[in-house]
Design a protein around this motif. Structure first.
Motif, PDB file in Angstrom:
ATOM      1  N   PHE A 102       7.365  -6.117  11.466  1.00  0.00           N
ATOM      2  CA  PHE A 102       8.044  -6.473  10.224  1.00  0.00           C
ATOM      3  C   PHE A 102       9.084  -5.417   9.879  1.00  0.00           C
ATOM      4  O   PHE A 102       9.005  -4.266  10.321  1.00  0.00           O
ATOM      5  CB  PHE A 102       7.034  -6.599   9.075  1.00  0.00           C
ATOM      6  N   SER A 103      10.069  -5.830   9.103  1.00  0.00           N
ATOM      7  CA  SER A 103      11.056  -4.923   8.500  1.00  0.00           C
ATOM      8  C   SER A 103      10.969  -5.091   6.993  1.00  0.00           C
ATOM      9  O   SER A 103      10.710  -6.190   6.508  1.00  0.00           O
ATOM     10  CB  SER A 103      12.473  -5.256   8.982  1.00  0.00           C
ATOM     11  N   PHE A 104      11.173  -4.014   6.266  1.00  0.00           N
ATOM     12  CA  PHE A 104      11.032  -4.104   4.813  1.00  0.00           C
ATOM     13  C   PHE A 104      11.890  -3.053   4.129  1.00  0.00           C
ATOM     14  O   PHE A 104      12.396  -2.116   4.765  1.00  0.00           O
ATOM     15  CB  PHE A 104       9.567  -3.920   4.402  1.00  0.00           C
ATOM     16  N   ILE A 105      12.034  -3.232   2.829  1.00  0.00           N
ATOM     17  CA  ILE A 105      12.676  -2.236   1.984  1.00  0.00           C
ATOM     18  C   ILE A 105      12.167  -2.403   0.561  1.00  0.00           C
ATOM     19  O   ILE A 105      11.890  -3.527   0.122  1.00  0.00           O
ATOM     20  CB  ILE A 105      14.215  -2.350   2.039  1.00  0.00           C
ATOM     21  N   ALA A 106      11.984  -1.286  -0.117  1.00  0.00           N
ATOM     22  CA  ALA A 106      11.519  -1.278  -1.503  1.00  0.00           C
ATOM     23  C   ALA A 106      12.506  -0.476  -2.343  1.00  0.00           C
ATOM     24  O   ALA A 106      12.725   0.715  -2.069  1.00  0.00           O
ATOM     25  CB  ALA A 106      10.116  -0.686  -1.609  1.00  0.00           C
ATOM     26  N   PHE A 107      13.121  -1.133  -3.330  1.00  0.00           N
ATOM     27  CA  PHE A 107      14.055  -0.487  -4.251  1.00  0.00           C
ATOM     28  C   PHE A 107      13.350  -0.179  -5.564  1.00  0.00           C
ATOM     29  O   PHE A 107      12.415  -0.877  -5.966  1.00  0.00           O
ATOM     30  CB  PHE A 107      15.251  -1.396  -4.561  1.00  0.00           C
ATOM     31  N   ARG A 108      13.870   0.841  -6.247  1.00  0.00           N
ATOM     32  CA  ARG A 108      13.438   1.112  -7.614  1.00  0.00           C
ATOM     33  C   ARG A 108      14.661   1.411  -8.472  1.00  0.00           C
ATOM     34  O   ARG A 108      15.601   2.073  -8.017  1.00  0.00           O
ATOM     35  CB  ARG A 108      12.476   2.297  -7.691  1.00  0.00           C
ATOM     36  N   ARG A 109      14.646   0.923  -9.685  1.00  0.00           N
ATOM     37  CA  ARG A 109      15.760   1.181 -10.601  1.00  0.00           C
ATOM     38  C   ARG A 109      15.741   2.635 -11.058  1.00  0.00           C
ATOM     39  O   ARG A 109      14.675   3.233 -11.230  1.00  0.00           O
ATOM     40  CB  ARG A 109      15.688   0.260 -11.822  1.00  0.00           C
ATOM     41  N   SER A 154       0.834  -1.204   0.000  1.00  0.00           N
ATOM     42  CA  SER A 154       0.000   0.000   0.000  1.00  0.00           C
ATOM     43  C   SER A 154       0.864   1.246   0.000  1.00  0.00           C
ATOM     44  O   SER A 154       0.552   2.233  -0.680  1.00  0.00           O
ATOM     45  CB  SER A 154      -0.931   0.003   1.217  1.00  0.00           C
ATOM     46  N   GLU A 155       1.962   1.209   0.756  1.00  0.00           N
ATOM     47  CA  GLU A 155       2.848   2.372   0.742  1.00  0.00           C
ATOM     48  C   GLU A 155       3.550   2.517  -0.602  1.00  0.00           C
ATOM     49  O   GLU A 155       3.746   3.631  -1.086  1.00  0.00           O
ATOM     50  CB  GLU A 155       3.885   2.279   1.859  1.00  0.00           C
ATOM     51  N   VAL A 156       3.942   1.403  -1.219  1.00  0.00           N
ATOM     52  CA  VAL A 156       4.549   1.484  -2.554  1.00  0.00           C
ATOM     53  C   VAL A 156       3.577   2.140  -3.523  1.00  0.00           C
ATOM     54  O   VAL A 156       3.975   2.984  -4.343  1.00  0.00           O
ATOM     55  CB  VAL A 156       4.955   0.078  -3.046  1.00  0.00           C
ATOM     56  N   ARG A 157       2.292   1.789  -3.441  1.00  0.00           N
ATOM     57  CA  ARG A 157       1.299   2.399  -4.339  1.00  0.00           C
ATOM     58  C   ARG A 157       1.165   3.894  -4.068  1.00  0.00           C
ATOM     59  O   ARG A 157       1.056   4.697  -5.001  1.00  0.00           O
ATOM     60  CB  ARG A 157      -0.056   1.717  -4.164  1.00  0.00           C
ATOM     61  N   ARG A 158       1.172   4.294  -2.785  1.00  0.00           N
ATOM     62  CA  ARG A 158       1.037   5.719  -2.468  1.00  0.00           C
ATOM     63  C   ARG A 158       2.268   6.510  -2.880  1.00  0.00           C
ATOM     64  O   ARG A 158       2.158   7.639  -3.368  1.00  0.00           O
ATOM     65  CB  ARG A 158       0.780   5.893  -0.967  1.00  0.00           C
ATOM     66  N   ARG A 159       3.466   5.937  -2.696  1.00  0.00           N
ATOM     67  CA  ARG A 159       4.686   6.672  -3.054  1.00  0.00           C
ATOM     68  C   ARG A 159       4.928   6.670  -4.549  1.00  0.00           C
ATOM     69  O   ARG A 159       5.629   7.545  -5.073  1.00  0.00           O
ATOM     70  CB  ARG A 159       5.899   6.057  -2.336  1.00  0.00           C
ATOM     71  N   LEU A 160       4.402   5.661  -5.253  1.00  0.00           N
ATOM     72  CA  LEU A 160       4.552   5.573  -6.709  1.00  0.00           C
ATOM     73  C   LEU A 160       3.161   5.517  -7.333  1.00  0.00           C
ATOM     74  O   LEU A 160       2.693   4.464  -7.755  1.00  0.00           O
ATOM     75  CB  LEU A 160       5.356   4.329  -7.097  1.00  0.00           C
ATOM     76  N   PRO A 161       2.447   6.650  -7.388  1.00  0.00           N
ATOM     77  CA  PRO A 161       1.055   6.621  -7.855  1.00  0.00           C
ATOM     78  C   PRO A 161       0.896   6.174  -9.297  1.00  0.00           C
ATOM     79  O   PRO A 161      -0.165   5.669  -9.670  1.00  0.00           O
ATOM     80  CB  PRO A 161       0.593   8.069  -7.667  1.00  0.00           C
ATOM     81  N   GLY A 162       1.928   6.316 -10.118  1.00  0.00           N
ATOM     82  CA  GLY A 162       1.819   5.886 -11.508  1.00  0.00           C
ATOM     83  C   GLY A 162       2.267   4.455 -11.748  1.00  0.00           C
ATOM     84  O   GLY A 162       2.274   3.989 -12.890  1.00  0.00           O
ATOM     85  N   PHE A 163       2.631   3.745 -10.689  1.00  0.00           N
ATOM     86  CA  PHE A 163       3.151   2.391 -10.812  1.00  0.00           C
ATOM     87  C   PHE A 163       2.019   1.383 -10.677  1.00  0.00           C
ATOM     88  O   PHE A 163       1.338   1.324  -9.648  1.00  0.00           O
ATOM     89  CB  PHE A 163       4.212   2.140  -9.737  1.00  0.00           C
ATOM     90  N   SER A 164       1.805   0.570 -11.718  1.00  0.00           N
ATOM     91  CA  SER A 164       0.805  -0.506 -11.707  1.00  0.00           C
ATOM     92  C   SER A 164       1.442  -1.731 -12.341  1.00  0.00           C
ATOM     93  O   SER A 164       1.508  -1.849 -13.569  1.00  0.00           O
ATOM     94  CB  SER A 164      -0.452  -0.094 -12.480  1.00  0.00           C
ATOM     95  N   PRO A 165       1.925  -2.668 -11.547  1.00  0.00           N
ATOM     96  CA  PRO A 165       2.650  -3.820 -12.106  1.00  0.00           C
ATOM     97  C   PRO A 165       1.729  -4.752 -12.875  1.00  0.00           C
ATOM     98  O   PRO A 165       0.623  -5.074 -12.424  1.00  0.00           O
ATOM     99  CB  PRO A 165       3.212  -4.505 -10.860  1.00  0.00           C
ATOM    100  N   THR A 166       2.191  -5.180 -14.029  1.00  0.00           N
ATOM    101  CA  THR A 166       1.445  -6.153 -14.824  1.00  0.00           C
ATOM    102  C   THR A 166       2.082  -7.537 -14.762  1.00  0.00           C
ATOM    103  O   THR A 166       1.379  -8.542 -14.848  1.00  0.00           O
ATOM    104  CB  THR A 166       1.365  -5.700 -16.290  1.00  0.00           C
ATOM    105  N   ILE A 226      15.938   4.015  -2.875  1.00  0.00           N
ATOM    106  CA  ILE A 226      15.001   3.391  -1.955  1.00  0.00           C
ATOM    107  C   ILE A 226      13.690   4.168  -1.966  1.00  0.00           C
ATOM    108  O   ILE A 226      13.666   5.377  -1.713  1.00  0.00           O
ATOM    109  CB  ILE A 226      15.585   3.331  -0.534  1.00  0.00           C
ATOM    110  N   VAL A 227      12.612   3.457  -2.263  1.00  0.00           N
ATOM    111  CA  VAL A 227      11.281   4.061  -2.241  1.00  0.00           C
ATOM    112  C   VAL A 227      10.791   4.177  -0.797  1.00  0.00           C
ATOM    113  O   VAL A 227      10.239   5.200  -0.393  1.00  0.00           O
ATOM    114  CB  VAL A 227      10.305   3.223  -3.082  1.00  0.00           C
ATOM    115  N   ALA A 228      10.976   3.131  -0.017  1.00  0.00           N
ATOM    116  CA  ALA A 228      10.547   3.101   1.381  1.00  0.00           C
ATOM    117  C   ALA A 228      11.297   1.969   2.084  1.00  0.00           C
ATOM    118  O   ALA A 228      11.694   0.999   1.453  1.00  0.00           O
ATOM    119  CB  ALA A 228       9.034   2.874   1.463  1.00  0.00           C
ATOM    120  N   PRO A 229      11.491   2.072   3.386  1.00  0.00           N
ATOM    121  CA  PRO A 229      11.089   3.162   4.276  1.00  0.00           C
ATOM    122  C   PRO A 229      12.118   4.274   4.393  1.00  0.00           C
ATOM    123  O   PRO A 229      11.820   5.320   4.958  1.00  0.00           O
ATOM    124  CB  PRO A 229      10.942   2.436   5.620  1.00  0.00           C
TER     125      PRO A 229
END
Length: 509
Positions: free
Chosen positions: A351-358, A132-144, A301-304
């Motif tokens: 939980f612990s997490f991390i989200a990367f983006r190229r 949900s946070e990935v969607r909020r931080r990347l509003p144009g991102f919709s994985p197919t 890093i997108v989050a956190p």
């Protein structure tokens, strides 16, 4: 209220939109009725009279894995100090060969049933919070096209289906346990509009069967799996393979324990170091122009984390983790066991997490740049007498109002309480204002402490405009000096964002 110097900033942020953009935490999460029905149906089909015993055995297995992993870290450190040239492979023990590499737990039918009954809702809640946070931080991102590594019974897929209901068209899962794969297929058999799902027992099998041109995925997620691999070398190898299969976003989720947080920190450092090294080599070799290099290489890093520098908690006694509260399902209340006390109707999944983006981190403006705040004294001086008038409501006008009705807790998990509708419009889920990916949004780590007119917060933030370095600071927000930010601080929770600015001023009389 805060007045803005910059007109462009005024169009974007007010005190209300700042709170909306900073909000990332979820209140008490209710597991979707579709998932609850699927779990109850699956458990009824098993008809296992010894379910509670199997749940306890699974919980003990997780504890054993954690203890052995800690011993491995200690023994490896001692041997490396005694003989720095000694290979780390010689200090590995307690190995069970599998398609992952060296792992510490094999899921058979008994473990799978216990996992669905006790752990699947909790893992779902953590994955839902992260995605949900990935969607909020990347509003144009919709994985197919998605890769779910260590998919288990499909907790991450259920979370993706809630976050992006119509987006995913193809899903590749990697799960060596055939029992887990069978349970995952059984749980989703009644769902409609499923994506094309392919199952593999290992990453090697995936790369062997899938053509090279089709191996890239918009989203790659690995949840609650790296901690089951005791060898640091194997973990790094797997994460590098996952990163090579990532076209856009890579998400790693682990339990919110010191060991899980340490795994996330290690993978964070390795991927950032690897991409920075590639970028430097590409510039030195002058293989392409600078613009092409920026597009092809790099990671942020997108989050956190609000920055891409060294983790400021790396050598401290604290560890970065978050929490998601969820209402326990019927199966959890039936099979989980408490130590003498009555079992609560909710649980907190850490939980612990991390989200990367190229790519390269965008240089977005900081949210508080150019903002000028008034003190509490100045706000009171500007109040009009009309602000103190009380509006009386006619009793006849309130006769049509529907009183608030509390839901009986015992009726929770009833199929009658909730509808089975999936949100069809992604736009309904979008926030009106989103926090950008620049370095101006810090992260609140650990719960804020409210003391009178003060709010004490621990904030991880960027220290420079390009977000290449960061710090972990203790900040105190007072109502007297800044009532606007004080109100936001009082409404903030663990895991929310916190706005920063490089030229924030407080108005003076």
């Amino acid at each position: 209220m805060a007045s803005l110097i910059s007109e462009t900033s005024q169009k974007i942020f007010t005190s209300e939109t700042l709170r909306a953009a900073a909000k990332q935490s979820e209140r008490c999460l209710v597991v979707p009725v579709r998932l609850r029905r699927a779990i109850k149906k699956y458990l009824r089909e098993q008809e296992d009279p010894y379910m509670r015993r199997k749940v306890l055995r699974l919980s003990q297995s997780f504890s054993d894995i954690k203890d052995v992993n800690l011993q491995l870290v200690a023994e490896t450190s001692k041997e490396l100090v005694a003989d720095p040239l000694k290979s780390m492979e010689q200090s590995q023990r307690w190995k069970i060969k599998s398609a992952y590499g060296d792992i510490g737990l094999t899921y058979r039918d008994d473990e799978t049933v216990a996992y669905v009954a006790s752990r699947m809702p909790s893992v779902y809640s953590a994955c839902y919070r992260v995605l949900s946070e990935v969607r909020r931080r990347l509003p144009g991102f919709s994985p197919t096209k998605v890769l779910d590594f260590g998919a288990g019974t499909g907790s991450a897929f259920w979370a993706m289906r809630e976050v992006w209901p119509k987006s995913v068209e193809k899903l590749n899962i990697v799960e060596p346990s055939q029992s887990m794969q069978r349970a995952g297929r059984s749980l989703v058999q009644d769902l409609k509009n499923l994506p094309l799902i392919h199952g593999y027992t290992s990453l090697q099998a995936l790369t062997k069967e899938v053509q090279k041109s089709e191996r890239q995925h918009d989203l790659v997620i690995a949840s609650y799996v790296l901690g089951e691999i005791p060898s640091l070398k194997d973990r790094i190898t797997i994460v590098r393979q996952l990163w090579n299969l990532t076209q856009d976003v890579l998400v790693l989720v682990e339990p919110g324990t010191p060991h899980g947080s340490n795994i996330i920190s290690q993978m964070r450092s390795h991927i950032l170091w690897m991409e920075k090294r590639k970028f430097r080599k590409a510039k030195v070799n002058k293989e392409d122009s600078k613009d092409l290099i920026d597009l092809r290489s790099g990671a942020f890093i997108v989050a956190p984390c609000p920055h891409d520098g060294r983790c400021p908690l790396e050598k401290s006694s604290k560890y970065c983790h978050f929490v998601q509260r969820l209402q326990r399902t019927t199966s959890q209340r039936a099979y989980k066991r408490s130590k003498g006390d009555p079992l609560r109707g909710f649980e907190d999944e850490k939980f612990s997490f991390i989200a990367f983006r190229r790519g390269q981190r965008p240089r977005d403006p900081w949210p508080l740049d150019g903002m000028k705040f008034e003190t509490l004294k100045e706000q009171r001086a500007k109040r009009n007498p009309e602000d103190f008038e009380i509006d009386y409501v006619d009793a006849e006008e309130t006769s049509d109002m529907i009183p608030y009705e509390e839901v009986d807790p015992s009726a929770y998990d009833s199929d009658v309480m909730e509808t089975d509708n999936i949100i069809d419009n992604d736009e309904d889920q979008e926030e009106t204002v989103n926090a950008n990916l620049g370095g101006g949004w810090g992260r609140i780590v650990f719960p804020p402490v409210r003391r009178g007119r003060q709010v004490h917060m621990n904030i991880c933030r960027s220290t420079n405009p390009d977000a290449s370095e960061g710090s972990f600071d203790h900040e105190v927000i007072t109502q007297t000096k800044n009532p606007t930010l004080h109100l936001q601080a009082r409404k903030s929770f663990w895991g929310d964002l916190w706005p920063s600015g490089r030229n924030v001023t407080t108005a003076t009389s």
